[in-house]
Write a protein that holds these residues in place. Sequence first.
Motif, PDB file in Angstrom:
ATOM      1  N   GLU A   1      36.977  17.494 122.947  1.00  0.00           N
ATOM      2  CA  GLU A   1      36.158  16.536 123.786  1.00  0.00           C
ATOM      3  C   GLU A   1      36.549  16.329 125.275  1.00  0.00           C
ATOM      4  OE1 GLU A   1      33.283  14.065 125.285  1.00  0.00           O
ATOM      5  OE2 GLU A   1      33.181  15.160 123.034  1.00  0.00           O
ATOM      6  N   ARG A   2      37.775  16.325 125.500  1.00  0.00           N
ATOM      7  CA  ARG A   2      38.205  16.066 126.872  1.00  0.00           C
ATOM      8  C   ARG A   2      38.996  17.216 127.549  1.00  0.00           C
ATOM      9  NH1 ARG A   2      35.860  11.817 126.876  1.00  0.00           N
ATOM     10  NH2 ARG A   2      36.777   9.862 127.034  1.00  0.00           N
TER      11      ARG A   2
ATOM     12  N   SER B   1      33.949  10.641 122.673  1.00  0.00           N
ATOM     13  CA  SER B   1      33.360  10.614 124.089  1.00  0.00           C
ATOM     14  C   SER B   1      32.834   9.618 124.685  1.00  0.00           C
ATOM     15  CB  SER B   1      31.916  11.627 123.516  1.00  0.00           C
ATOM     16  OG  SER B   1      31.139  10.866 122.554  1.00  0.00           O
TER      17      SER B   1
ATOM     18  N   THR C   1      35.035  13.357 117.575  1.00  0.00           N
ATOM     19  CA  THR C   1      34.481  13.728 118.629  1.00  0.00           C
ATOM     20  C   THR C   1      33.457  12.914 119.403  1.00  0.00           C
ATOM     21  OG1 THR C   1      33.068  15.413 117.653  1.00  0.00           O
ATOM     22  CG2 THR C   1      35.275  16.223 118.626  1.00  0.00           C
ATOM     23  N   SER C   2      32.449  12.298 118.666  1.00  0.00           N
ATOM     24  CA  SER C   2      31.596  11.502 118.848  1.00  0.00           C
ATOM     25  C   SER C   2      32.117  10.185 119.312  1.00  0.00           C
ATOM     26  CB  SER C   2      30.313  11.122 117.661  1.00  0.00           C
ATOM     27  OG  SER C   2      29.832  12.132 117.120  1.00  0.00           O
TER      28      SER C   2
ATOM     29  N   PHE D   1      33.903  24.164 119.159  1.00  0.00           N
ATOM     30  CA  PHE D   1      33.203  23.140 118.562  1.00  0.00           C
ATOM     31  C   PHE D   1      31.849  23.576 117.666  1.00  0.00           C
ATOM     32  CE2 PHE D   1      29.998  19.435 118.742  1.00  0.00           C
ATOM     33  CZ  PHE D   1      30.745  18.321 117.984  1.00  0.00           C
TER      34      PHE D   1
ATOM     35  N   THR E   1      39.486   4.405 119.351  1.00  0.00           N
ATOM     36  CA  THR E   1      38.527   5.139 118.308  1.00  0.00           C
ATOM     37  C   THR E   1      39.264   4.742 116.780  1.00  0.00           C
ATOM     38  OG1 THR E   1      40.232   7.196 118.244  1.00  0.00           O
ATOM     39  CG2 THR E   1      37.948   7.123 119.797  1.00  0.00           C
TER      40      THR E   1
ATOM     41  N   SER F   1      35.790  26.051 124.566  1.00  0.00           N
ATOM     42  CA  SER F   1      35.675  24.899 123.621  1.00  0.00           C
ATOM     43  C   SER F   1      34.477  24.580 122.877  1.00  0.00           C
ATOM     44  CB  SER F   1      36.181  23.579 124.782  1.00  0.00           C
ATOM     45  OG  SER F   1      35.322  23.877 125.651  1.00  0.00           O
ATOM     46  N   LYS F   2      33.533  24.918 123.857  1.00  0.00           N
ATOM     47  CA  LYS F   2      32.168  24.690 123.093  1.00  0.00           C
ATOM     48  C   LYS F   2      31.855  25.733 122.024  1.00  0.00           C
ATOM     49  CE  LYS F   2      29.825  22.909 127.317  1.00  0.00           C
ATOM     50  NZ  LYS F   2      28.611  22.691 128.294  1.00  0.00           N
TER      51      LYS F   2
ATOM     52  N   GLY G   1      27.368   9.320 119.348  1.00  0.00           N
ATOM     53  CA  GLY G   1      27.372  10.884 119.522  1.00  0.00           C
ATOM     54  C   GLY G   1      26.147  11.276 120.051  1.00  0.00           C
TER      55      GLY G   1
ATOM     56  N   ALA H   1      40.066  17.152 117.943  1.00  0.00           N
ATOM     57  CA  ALA H   1      38.875  16.490 118.467  1.00  0.00           C
ATOM     58  C   ALA H   1      38.885  16.260 119.807  1.00  0.00           C
ATOM     59  CB  ALA H   1      38.420  15.189 117.643  1.00  0.00           C
ATOM     60  N   TYR H   2      40.085  15.656 120.407  1.00  0.00           N
ATOM     61  CA  TYR H   2      40.632  15.329 121.496  1.00  0.00           C
ATOM     62  C   TYR H   2      40.529  16.322 122.563  1.00  0.00           C
ATOM     63  CZ  TYR H   2      43.120  13.515 125.667  1.00  0.00           C
ATOM     64  OH  TYR H   2      43.745  13.353 126.872  1.00  0.00           O
TER      65      TYR H   2
END
Length: 280
Positions: free
Chosen positions: A98-99, A164, A160-161, A109, A193, A105-106, A280, A94-95
């Motif tokens: 997201e980061r 972010s 991920t929510s 996801f 988180t 990456s998209k 999110g 998730a990190y």
Amino acid sequence: MEKSVGQFLGRTGIRIPLILWTIAVLYPIFWMFLGSFKSNAEIYRNPWGWPEVFNFNNFSQAWSNYNIDTSVFNSLFVTVIGAVLTLVLAIPTAYAIERINFRGSKVLFTIYISAMMIPMVLGWIPLFFLLSKLNLLDSIIGLSIVYAVSQLPFSIFVLTSFMSTVPKSLEEAAAIDGMSPYGILFKVITPLTMSGIITVSIMNCIQFWNEYFMALIFLQTKENYTLALAIDYISNEAQYTNAWGTLFASLVIAILPVIILYIIFQRRIAKGMTEGAIKG
């Protein structure tokens, strides 16, 4: 006056269905608790009444005669190992999604999100042969791995929510101070988180503890049965041995940890899911 009467009628109209629904849900559970303290004769004579004497013979028989103790340990093992392994895989993933801006990456996801829509039943046959090839069939370790992988998409989606919402300036400040990327992840991101991590862990634990079908497919010997399989076995036996009190006692043993866990963490679960949805 008319306004107050209208508000009262409106509230009553909402509350009555909710009260009736609550009774419909809670009464079978209450009846099951009462049945766990009855003898077979009492269950047949007065199935809906109170037990004449509250005794724990059904619990002792379920614990010793039907190996519920071993099944409880197996369920606890797969639940804890599965939940921990899910976090070990989901938090870094998730990190990274997201980061860390990397190519694909998209797309990655999107694949994880799409996996949430695919019924798990479609993977049972391939998983059966895969576990057989890896000599992990009929193994609670293999089942723990399957559980962890099955909950990865949901866990990554929730985490991920939460990640972010963490300001990037905190990560930049930590990097300037010489902290490594792993240090940033585990010493900065993870504590911030923690609400999401706890929510994901509780939801996964409840899912793993109650799971039945994958355990039925991947476990074959009674020594490796989880609690759900052991209860199914007692249910089949009860048809011929009239061990209904033992069956009720086994059900109480199975649902009591879930009820206690939810009562303790219900506010945190609701808060975590709400924050995850909003953020999110």
